[in-house]
Motif scaffolding. Structure first.
Motif, PDB file in Angstrom:
ATOM      1  N   GLY A 345       7.307  29.561-109.992  1.00 57.01           N
ATOM      2  CA  GLY A 345       5.970  29.021-109.771  1.00 57.01           C
ATOM      3  C   GLY A 345       4.936  29.589-110.712  1.00 57.01           C
ATOM      4  O   GLY A 345       4.715  29.069-111.812  1.00 57.01           O
ATOM      5  N   ALA A 346       4.324  30.698-110.309  1.00 60.83           N
ATOM      6  CA  ALA A 346       3.235  31.279-111.103  1.00 60.83           C
ATOM      7  C   ALA A 346       3.695  31.684-112.492  1.00 60.83           C
ATOM      8  O   ALA A 346       2.947  31.544-113.470  1.00 60.83           O
ATOM      9  CB  ALA A 346       2.649  32.486-110.369  1.00 60.83           C
ATOM     10  N   THR A 347       4.930  32.169-112.597  1.00 66.47           N
ATOM     11  CA  THR A 347       5.421  32.602-113.915  1.00 66.47           C
ATOM     12  C   THR A 347       5.522  31.433-114.887  1.00 66.47           C
ATOM     13  O   THR A 347       5.150  31.548-116.061  1.00 66.47           O
ATOM     14  CB  THR A 347       6.784  33.299-113.770  1.00 66.47           C
ATOM     15  OG1 THR A 347       6.624  34.479-112.986  1.00 66.47           O
ATOM     16  CG2 THR A 347       7.351  33.686-115.127  1.00 66.47           C
ATOM     17  N   MET A 413       1.706  21.548-108.920  1.00 68.14           N
ATOM     18  CA  MET A 413       1.964  22.120-110.237  1.00 68.14           C
ATOM     19  C   MET A 413       3.187  21.449-110.866  1.00 68.14           C
ATOM     20  O   MET A 413       3.204  21.144-112.068  1.00 68.14           O
ATOM     21  CB  MET A 413       2.167  23.635-110.131  1.00 68.14           C
ATOM     22  CG  MET A 413       2.310  24.318-111.481  1.00 68.14           C
ATOM     23  SD  MET A 413       1.939  26.085-111.437  1.00 68.14           S
ATOM     24  CE  MET A 413       3.197  26.669-110.326  1.00 68.14           C
ATOM     25  N   ALA A 414       4.213  21.191-110.047  1.00 62.59           N
ATOM     26  CA  ALA A 414       5.399  20.505-110.550  1.00 62.59           C
ATOM     27  C   ALA A 414       5.044  19.100-111.033  1.00 62.59           C
ATOM     28  O   ALA A 414       5.521  18.645-112.086  1.00 62.59           O
ATOM     29  CB  ALA A 414       6.460  20.443-109.452  1.00 62.59           C
ATOM     30  N   SER A 511       9.120  21.300-114.585  1.00 63.28           N
ATOM     31  CA  SER A 511       8.806  20.559-113.378  1.00 63.28           C
ATOM     32  C   SER A 511       9.941  20.674-112.354  1.00 63.28           C
ATOM     33  O   SER A 511       9.705  20.894-111.155  1.00 63.28           O
ATOM     34  CB  SER A 511       8.555  19.089-113.707  1.00 63.28           C
ATOM     35  OG  SER A 511       8.306  18.340-112.541  1.00 63.28           O
ATOM     36  N   SER A 512      11.174  20.538-112.819  1.00 63.91           N
ATOM     37  CA  SER A 512      12.333  20.636-111.925  1.00 63.91           C
ATOM     38  C   SER A 512      12.408  22.013-111.277  1.00 63.91           C
ATOM     39  O   SER A 512      12.694  22.137-110.071  1.00 63.91           O
ATOM     40  CB  SER A 512      13.621  20.351-112.704  1.00 63.91           C
ATOM     41  OG  SER A 512      13.586  19.068-113.294  1.00 63.91           O
ATOM     42  N   LEU A 516      12.162  23.212-107.306  1.00 57.30           N
ATOM     43  CA  LEU A 516      13.121  24.137-106.693  1.00 57.30           C
ATOM     44  C   LEU A 516      12.390  25.299-106.033  1.00 57.30           C
ATOM     45  O   LEU A 516      12.704  25.700-104.903  1.00 57.30           O
ATOM     46  CB  LEU A 516      14.101  24.654-107.751  1.00 57.30           C
ATOM     47  CG  LEU A 516      15.079  25.755-107.293  1.00 57.30           C
ATOM     48  CD1 LEU A 516      15.960  25.248-106.139  1.00 57.30           C
ATOM     49  CD2 LEU A 516      15.943  26.217-108.468  1.00 57.30           C
ATOM     50  N   GLY A 517      11.393  25.840-106.730  1.00 59.82           N
ATOM     51  CA  GLY A 517      10.596  26.923-106.171  1.00 59.82           C
ATOM     52  C   GLY A 517       9.857  26.510-104.913  1.00 59.82           C
ATOM     53  O   GLY A 517       9.655  27.319-103.992  1.00 59.82           O
ATOM     54  N   THR A 518       9.464  25.220-104.843  1.00 60.28           N
ATOM     55  CA  THR A 518       8.786  24.715-103.643  1.00 60.28           C
ATOM     56  C   THR A 518       9.694  24.818-102.422  1.00 60.28           C
ATOM     57  O   THR A 518       9.264  25.238-101.340  1.00 60.28           O
ATOM     58  CB  THR A 518       8.356  23.252-103.851  1.00 60.28           C
ATOM     59  OG1 THR A 518       7.537  23.152-105.017  1.00 60.28           O
ATOM     60  CG2 THR A 518       7.588  22.732-102.647  1.00 60.28           C
TER      61      THR A 518
END
Length: 536
Positions: A345-347, A413-414, A511-512, A516-518
């Protein structure tokens, strides 16, 4: 001698000043293209320098240990000196004041400069969390929001005094080296731990800070758009930003002095009323005494109850899931979920912002500085947003927990990375703004999340371990992006890639991974839902 409440607020103002100039790595995109041209570097070499700046965080745990054993002002000055060496030597090199420096030395200097940020950040986090234990998300959010504004501040300084691309690249390195040292020396007496008690008086102070902070952010966003900022000269734009930045230093002490004056006046008036009614009370002395004992006992019992509930209140207000050190933390499933959520995410958002200069150039967009200022300004509001919500809705049943908030931020963000597949400048502006907001918000939330999940006692080390994923992600994501940039069609003899294809596959990958992070953030939310529901 100033009272503890004033010192408490001054420590917050000192942290704001430090964070305002501590995001020295965030202005890298503004001069990366010029640096690449000056030093005749390839895209991979430039990406490695961006990685080196983030790689300094791999050694951020050193600042955490130092904060435990050394005075905080010493930790602060160590960070400033490291930045002076890291950026200062680079400045001397590109201005030909010292003989040529090999690429490996340039890499190490950039790493050293990146590590300097950790030392200053650690001091700000420790002081803010300990001085505002009952409002830590609010205080941390306000201070870290100014970290997101650093790129905008440095860009305003450069625009005010320099015009040519070569001078601008030199100026960024010069300012990066000297500004943190100057501000650290000035702020060192303010940034210290204060013994504070819970007080309702913080409400007025925080509301005032929100007004000042939001005014600063609005001014920063307006100044980021070329059509608006062109009406003001760069110097006037800088002066306006300076006024907003100095506002907390003036307004907070004035507010505290006014509050103390009102309290003093009220105390005097109360004493007068008490003296005037004293004769009447003496007449009924026998009655008063007979009931006074009971009342006194009631007060004593009430005090005991309040005292006895202190620990419970602290647990309720600043509760943590568990107090553990880094050895136990890395054995927790929640840690690895949290680590990967940040990694996906943030990274990724930070890597995008690091590569913003090259992304804009590949799309034929010439206003890189305004784009960097825009991302910085929206990142500022992103870091502030969790504090606003936490302060006004923390006790609402509709308030999202920290992990749930991260879920809500990861999805847009994605989607923004997919929007970047659109070739228009409007899509670039919107995506940059959304990614800036979401990245800033997650970064702000993460500070409090680390404390809540793993405790405040070992925060300085624990959080530096968490953010170690940033340099790892910077290397992995940045390196893959550089390979795609190099291999895509349209690469000319100068090593430049022009067109949407330069970053198309990179945006799809990012984006993918965000999606996944979501889902990982959703898993963390499910695992911690019981803990957060007990805190409401």
């Amino acid at each position: 001698m100033p009272n503890s409440s004033l010192l408490q607020w001054l420590s917050l103002v000192g942290s704001i000043c430090l964070q305002s100039i501590n995001g020295t790595n965030s202005n890298f995109p503004a001069y990366s293209s010029q640096l690449k041209q000056l030093l005749s570097m390839s895209q991979l070499q430039l990406n490695n320098l961006a990685f080196a700046s983030d790689a300094g965080k791999l050694f951020g745990w050193l600042s955490g240990i130092a904060a435990i054993y050394l005075p905080l002002w010493v930790v602060l000055l160590i960070g400033a000196i490291l930045g002076l060496i890291g950026y200062g030597v680079q400045y001397l090199f590109i201005t030909n004041q010292i003989s040529s420096v090999s690429y490996i030395y340039l890499f190490l200097l950039t790493l050293l400069a990146g590590n300097s940020i950790c030392w200053i950040n650690t001091v700000c986090y420790v002081v803010t969390i300990k001085n505002f234990p009952f409002d830590r998300q609010v205080a941390v959010g306000i201070t870290t929001s100014y970290l997101g504004l650093s790129a905008k501040i440095y860009t305003d300084f450069v625009n005010a005094f320099y015009s040519s691309p070569t001078e601008r690249a030199n100026a960024y390195l010069l300012f990066n080296s000297i500004f943190p040292l100057i501000v650290c020396v000035i702020s060192a007496p303010l940034v210290r731990e204060i013994n504070v008690q819970k007080s309702r008086s913080t409400k007025v102070g925080f509301i005032l800070m929100f007004f000042i902070t939001m005014g600063t952010g609005i001014y920063a966003i307006i100044g980021s758009f070329g059509s608006v900022s062109s009406r003001l000269s760069p110097l006037k734009n800088l002066i306006g930003m300076g006024v907003f930045l100095l506002a907390p230093l003036v307004m907070i002490p004035v507010q505290e002095k006014s509050r103390e004056a009102v309290k003093s006046w009220f105390r005097r008036e109360t004493t007068k009323v008490h003296n005037n009614t004293c004769a009447t009370e003496v007449i009924n002395l026998g009655v008063v005494e007979s009931h006074g004992v009971v009342k006194e006992e009631d007060h004593v019992q009430e005090d005991v109850m309040i005292s006895g509930n202190d620990d419970h209140e602290v647990q309720e207000e600043i509760g943590v899931k568990e107090e553990i050190g880094v050895k136990l933390m890395v054995k927790r499933v929640n840690f690895w979920l949290y680590f990967l959520v940040y990694f996906f995410g943030a990274t990724i958002g930070l890597v995008f912002l690091n590569n913003l200069g090259q992304i804009a150039e590949s799309r034929g967009f010439s206003g890189t500085s305004s784009l960097v200022s825009l991302s910085s300004s929206f990142g500022f509001f992103g870091r502030l947003l969790p504090s606003l919500l936490d302060y006004f809705f923390s006790r609402s049943k509709y308030m999202l927990s920290r992990p749930a908030s991260i879920v809500a931020l990861m999805a847009p963000m994605a989607a923004s990375f997919l929007l970047l597949l659109n070739p228009t400048n409007l899509a670039l502006y919107i995506s940059t703004a959304v990614i800036g907001v979401c990245t800033g918000a997650i970064t702000s939330i993460a500070v409090t999340t680390t404390t809540e999940l793993f405790g405040a006692k070992h925060f300085s080390v624990n959080h530096n371990v968490v953010v170690a994923n940033i340099p790892i992600g910077s290397f992995v994501y940045g390196y893959l992006a550089a390979l795609v940039y190099r291999d895509e069609a349209g690469v000319d003899g100068d090593g430049k890639c022009m067109g949407l294809e330069c970053y198309k596959r990179t945006f799809i990958l990012w984006s993918s991974l965000c999606f996944l992070g979501t889902f990982l953030a959703l898993a963390l939310y499910v695992r911690t839902r019981k803990f957060y529901s007990q805190r409401l």
